[in-house]
Design an enzyme around this catalytic site. Structure first.
Site, short mmCIF file in Angstrom:
data_model
loop_
_atom_site.label_atom_id
_atom_site.label_comp_id
_atom_site.label_asym_id
_atom_site.label_seq_id
_atom_site.Cartn_x
_atom_site.Cartn_y
_atom_site.Cartn_z
N GLY A 1 0.80 -1.27 0.01
CA GLY A 1 -0.02 0.12 0.08
C GLY A 1 0.96 1.07 0.04
O GLY A 1 1.93 1.13 0.84
N ASP B 1 4.01 -0.46 11.80
CA ASP B 1 4.13 -1.68 12.68
C ASP B 1 5.29 -2.50 12.17
O ASP B 1 5.21 -3.66 12.48
CB ASP B 1 2.65 -2.41 12.40
CG ASP B 1 2.75 -2.75 10.87
OD1 ASP B 1 3.38 -2.44 10.02
OD2 ASP B 1 1.76 -3.71 10.61
N ARG C 1 -4.24 -1.79 10.59
CA ARG C 1 -4.53 -3.48 10.67
C ARG C 1 -4.56 -3.60 12.05
O ARG C 1 -5.29 -3.39 12.82
CB ARG C 1 -3.14 -3.82 9.74
CG ARG C 1 -3.58 -3.90 8.41
CD ARG C 1 -2.43 -5.16 7.88
NE ARG C 1 -2.01 -4.45 6.59
CZ ARG C 1 -2.54 -4.74 5.37
NH1 ARG C 1 -3.63 -5.15 5.44
NH2 ARG C 1 -2.13 -4.07 4.24
N LEU D 1 -8.32 8.23 3.05
CA LEU D 1 -7.56 9.44 3.05
C LEU D 1 -6.41 9.60 3.96
O LEU D 1 -5.40 10.58 3.77
CB LEU D 1 -8.77 10.40 3.89
CG LEU D 1 -10.00 10.85 3.02
CD1 LEU D 1 -11.02 11.26 3.85
CD2 LEU D 1 -9.69 11.71 1.89
O1 F6P Z 1 -1.22 -1.32 5.55
C1 F6P Z 1 -1.72 0.02 5.12
C2 F6P Z 1 -3.24 -0.12 5.13
O2 F6P Z 1 -3.52 1.29 4.51
C3 F6P Z 1 -3.80 -0.69 6.46
O3 F6P Z 1 -3.88 0.45 7.35
C4 F6P Z 1 -5.09 -1.13 5.80
O4 F6P Z 1 -5.87 -2.01 6.72
C5 F6P Z 1 -4.85 -1.49 4.50
O5 F6P Z 1 -3.40 -0.76 4.11
C6 F6P Z 1 -5.95 -1.22 3.42
O6 F6P Z 1 -5.36 -1.96 2.18
P1 F6P Z 1 -6.26 -1.55 0.74
O7 F6P Z 1 -5.19 -0.23 0.26
O8 F6P Z 1 -5.53 -2.83 0.08
O9 F6P Z 1 -7.59 -1.33 1.00
#
Ligand code: F6P
Length: 360
Positions: A11, A142, A184, A285
Site C-alpha cells: 500500500g 508496525d 491493521r 484519506l
Molecule cells: O497497511 C496499510 C493499510 O492502509 C492498512 O492500514 C489497511 O488495513 C490496508 O492498508 C488497506 O489496504 P487496501 O489499500 O488494500 O484497502
C-alpha cells in the site's frame, strides 16, 4: 557501485516520492551511479516495459507529492502470484523469474521500499541471491527495528484533523462521533491521533474492549454535562471474546481486509447509551495527500541512507531510525514479528492518565 534499481511495494504511504528523489539524487550526485525504476512493485520485473532509467527529470518537483511515481501493488507477491493458466486462475511461484531478471539487469543493489509484506518478500529474494536493500514504509508504523516508518506522521495528522472536525459537530449536535481508523493489527494511528485529537474513548487491537466500559464512559460524561463524546476505533479493534470485523476475506494472494468495527461500536452506543451516534470511516484519506515535513525529512534521510548502505555492501539490510540516528539492521529482524502498541509503554499510560477510556 554502477547500477541500482528501486521499487515501491504494498500500500502507498506519503513520502514514497521523497525516498525515490533522495535515492536518485544521492546515487547520481555522490556515486555517479545509474538508477532504474521498477513499475508497480515486483510486477514490473516480470514485464518488458516494467523497468526504465530514472533521471533527474523524473524526480523534479515530486518531493511534496503523495503516492509514488513508480506505482505500487499490494498483491504483487512473486512467491504467490495469481495467473491464468489454460483459461484457469491459479497461484504460481514466479520468484525464480524475478531473481533471474534482477541478475540479468546487472544491478549492484535493488532498493525495496515497503512494509512488512514487501520486506518479507525482499528477505526471501535476498536468500535467493538478490542484492536487496530495504526502506521501511507504512502508515501503520508496525515494523520492528525502527522507531518510526515514514507515512505514519502524515496519517496521524490526517486522523487528528478528522477528530478535531468531528469534535465541533459532535458538540453542536450533542452526538457521539465514532471515527474508524486504519492500522491493521496495530493501534498506533488510533492511539496517537486519539490522544492528539482529544478522544474520550480509544479502542485498539492490542486491548480487547468491553462495550459496557465504552458506554459507561460516554454516560459518565453526559452525567456531568458533556453531552457529546468522541470515539477513535482502530479497524483491527475487537471486543473481549469477539472477533475482528472484516469487509473482505483473504486468500493466498490477498490479505483479509479489515473494516466495519466502527459501525458495530456506533450501533451499540446508540442502542445502549440512547445517544444519537454517527460513524465516519476515514479510510484511504489517511494514505493520500502531501506528506508532512517530518515524513519528507525522514523519507529523504531513508532514501539517501539506502544508497549509502548499498554502496557499502549492506545487502539484506534495511535502514531504520534509532533515537535521532539512521542505522541499518537485517531485513529479517524488521519482519521477525510485527510491532504492536506496548501496553506498559508511555503512550498507553498517557492515555490512561488523561482519563481516556481504552475499553478495558
Ligand atoms: O497497511 C496499510 C493499510 O492502509 C492498512 O492500514 C489497511 O488495513 C490496508 O492498508 C488497506 O489496504 P487496501 O489499500 O488494500 O484497502
Amino acid at each position: 557501485m554502477k547500477r541500482i534499481g528501486i521499487l515501491t511495494g504494498g500500500g502507498d504511504a506519503p513520502g514514497l516520492n521523497a525516498v525515490i528523489r533522495a535515492a536518485v539524487k544521492t546515487a547520481h550526485g555522490v556515486y555517479d551511479c545509474t538508477v532504474f525504476g521498477v513499475r508497480d512493485g515486483f510486477d514490473g520485473l516480470l514485464e518488458d516495459e516494467g523497468v526504465f532509467e530514472l533521471t533527474t527529470e523524473h524526480v523534479r518537483g515530486i518531493l511534496p507529492r503523495g503516492g509514488t511515481i513508480l506505482g505500487t501493488a499490494n498483491r504483487g507477491n512473486p512467491f504467490a502470484r495469481k495467473t491464468v493458466v489454460a483459461g484457469e486462475e491459479t497461484v504460481v511461484d514466479v520468484s525464480d523469474l524475478v531473481a533471474a531478471r534482477i541478475r540479468e539487469l546487472g544491478w549492484d543493489a535493488l532498493i525495496v521500499v515497503g512494509g512488512d509484506g514487501t520486506l518479507r518478500i525482499s528477505d526471501e529474494l535476498y536468500h535467493k541471491g538478490c542484492p536487496v536493500v530495504g526502506v521501511p514504509k507504512t502508515i501503520d508504523n508496525d515494523l520492528h527495528g525502527t522507531e518510526v516508518t515514514f507515512g505514519f506522521d502524515t496519517a496521524l495528522n490526517t486522523a487528528t484533523d478528522a477528530l478535531d472536525r468531528l469534535h465541533t459537530t459532535a458538540e453542536a449536535h450533542h452526538r457521539v462521533m465514532v471515527l474508524e481508523l486504519m492500522g491493521r493489527d496495530s493501534g498506533f494511528i488510533a492511539l496517537h491521533a486519539g490522544v492528539a485529537g482529544g478522544a474520550d474513548v480509544i479502542l485498539i487491537p492490542e486491548i480487547p474492549f468491553s462495550f459496557d466500559k465504552v458506554c459507561e464512559k460516554i454516560q459518565e460524561r453526559a452525567g456531568y454535562g458533556r453531552h457529546f463524546s468522541i470515539v477513535a476505533v482502530s479497524e483491527g479493534a475487537h471486543p473481549i471474546g469477539g472477533d475482528q470485523v472484516f469487509s473482505r476475506a483473504g486468500d493466498e494472494v490477498f490479505v483479509a481486509r479489515l473494516g466495519g468495527i466502527g459501525q458495530v461500536v456506533g450501533k451499540f452506543i446508540a442502542q445502549v447509551c440512547g445517544m444519537e451516534t454517527r460513524v465516519t470511516v476515514l479510510g484511504h484519506l489517511q494514505r493520500g495527500g502531501t506528506p508532512t515535513a517530518f515524513d519528507r525529512w525522514l523519507a529523504s534521510r531513508y532514501g539517501a541512507a539506502a544508497v549509502r548502505l548499498a554502496a557499502n555492501g549492506g545487502l539484506g539490510r534495511m535502514v531504520a531510525l534509532r533515537g535521532a540516528e539512521i542505522v541499518d539492521i537485517p531485513i529479517a529482524e524488521a519482519v521477525s514479528s510485527p510491532k504492536r502498541v506496548d501496553l506498559e509503554g508511555d503512550g498507553v499510560l498517557t492515555a490512561r492518565g488523561l482519563g481516556i477510556c481504552l475499553g478495558d
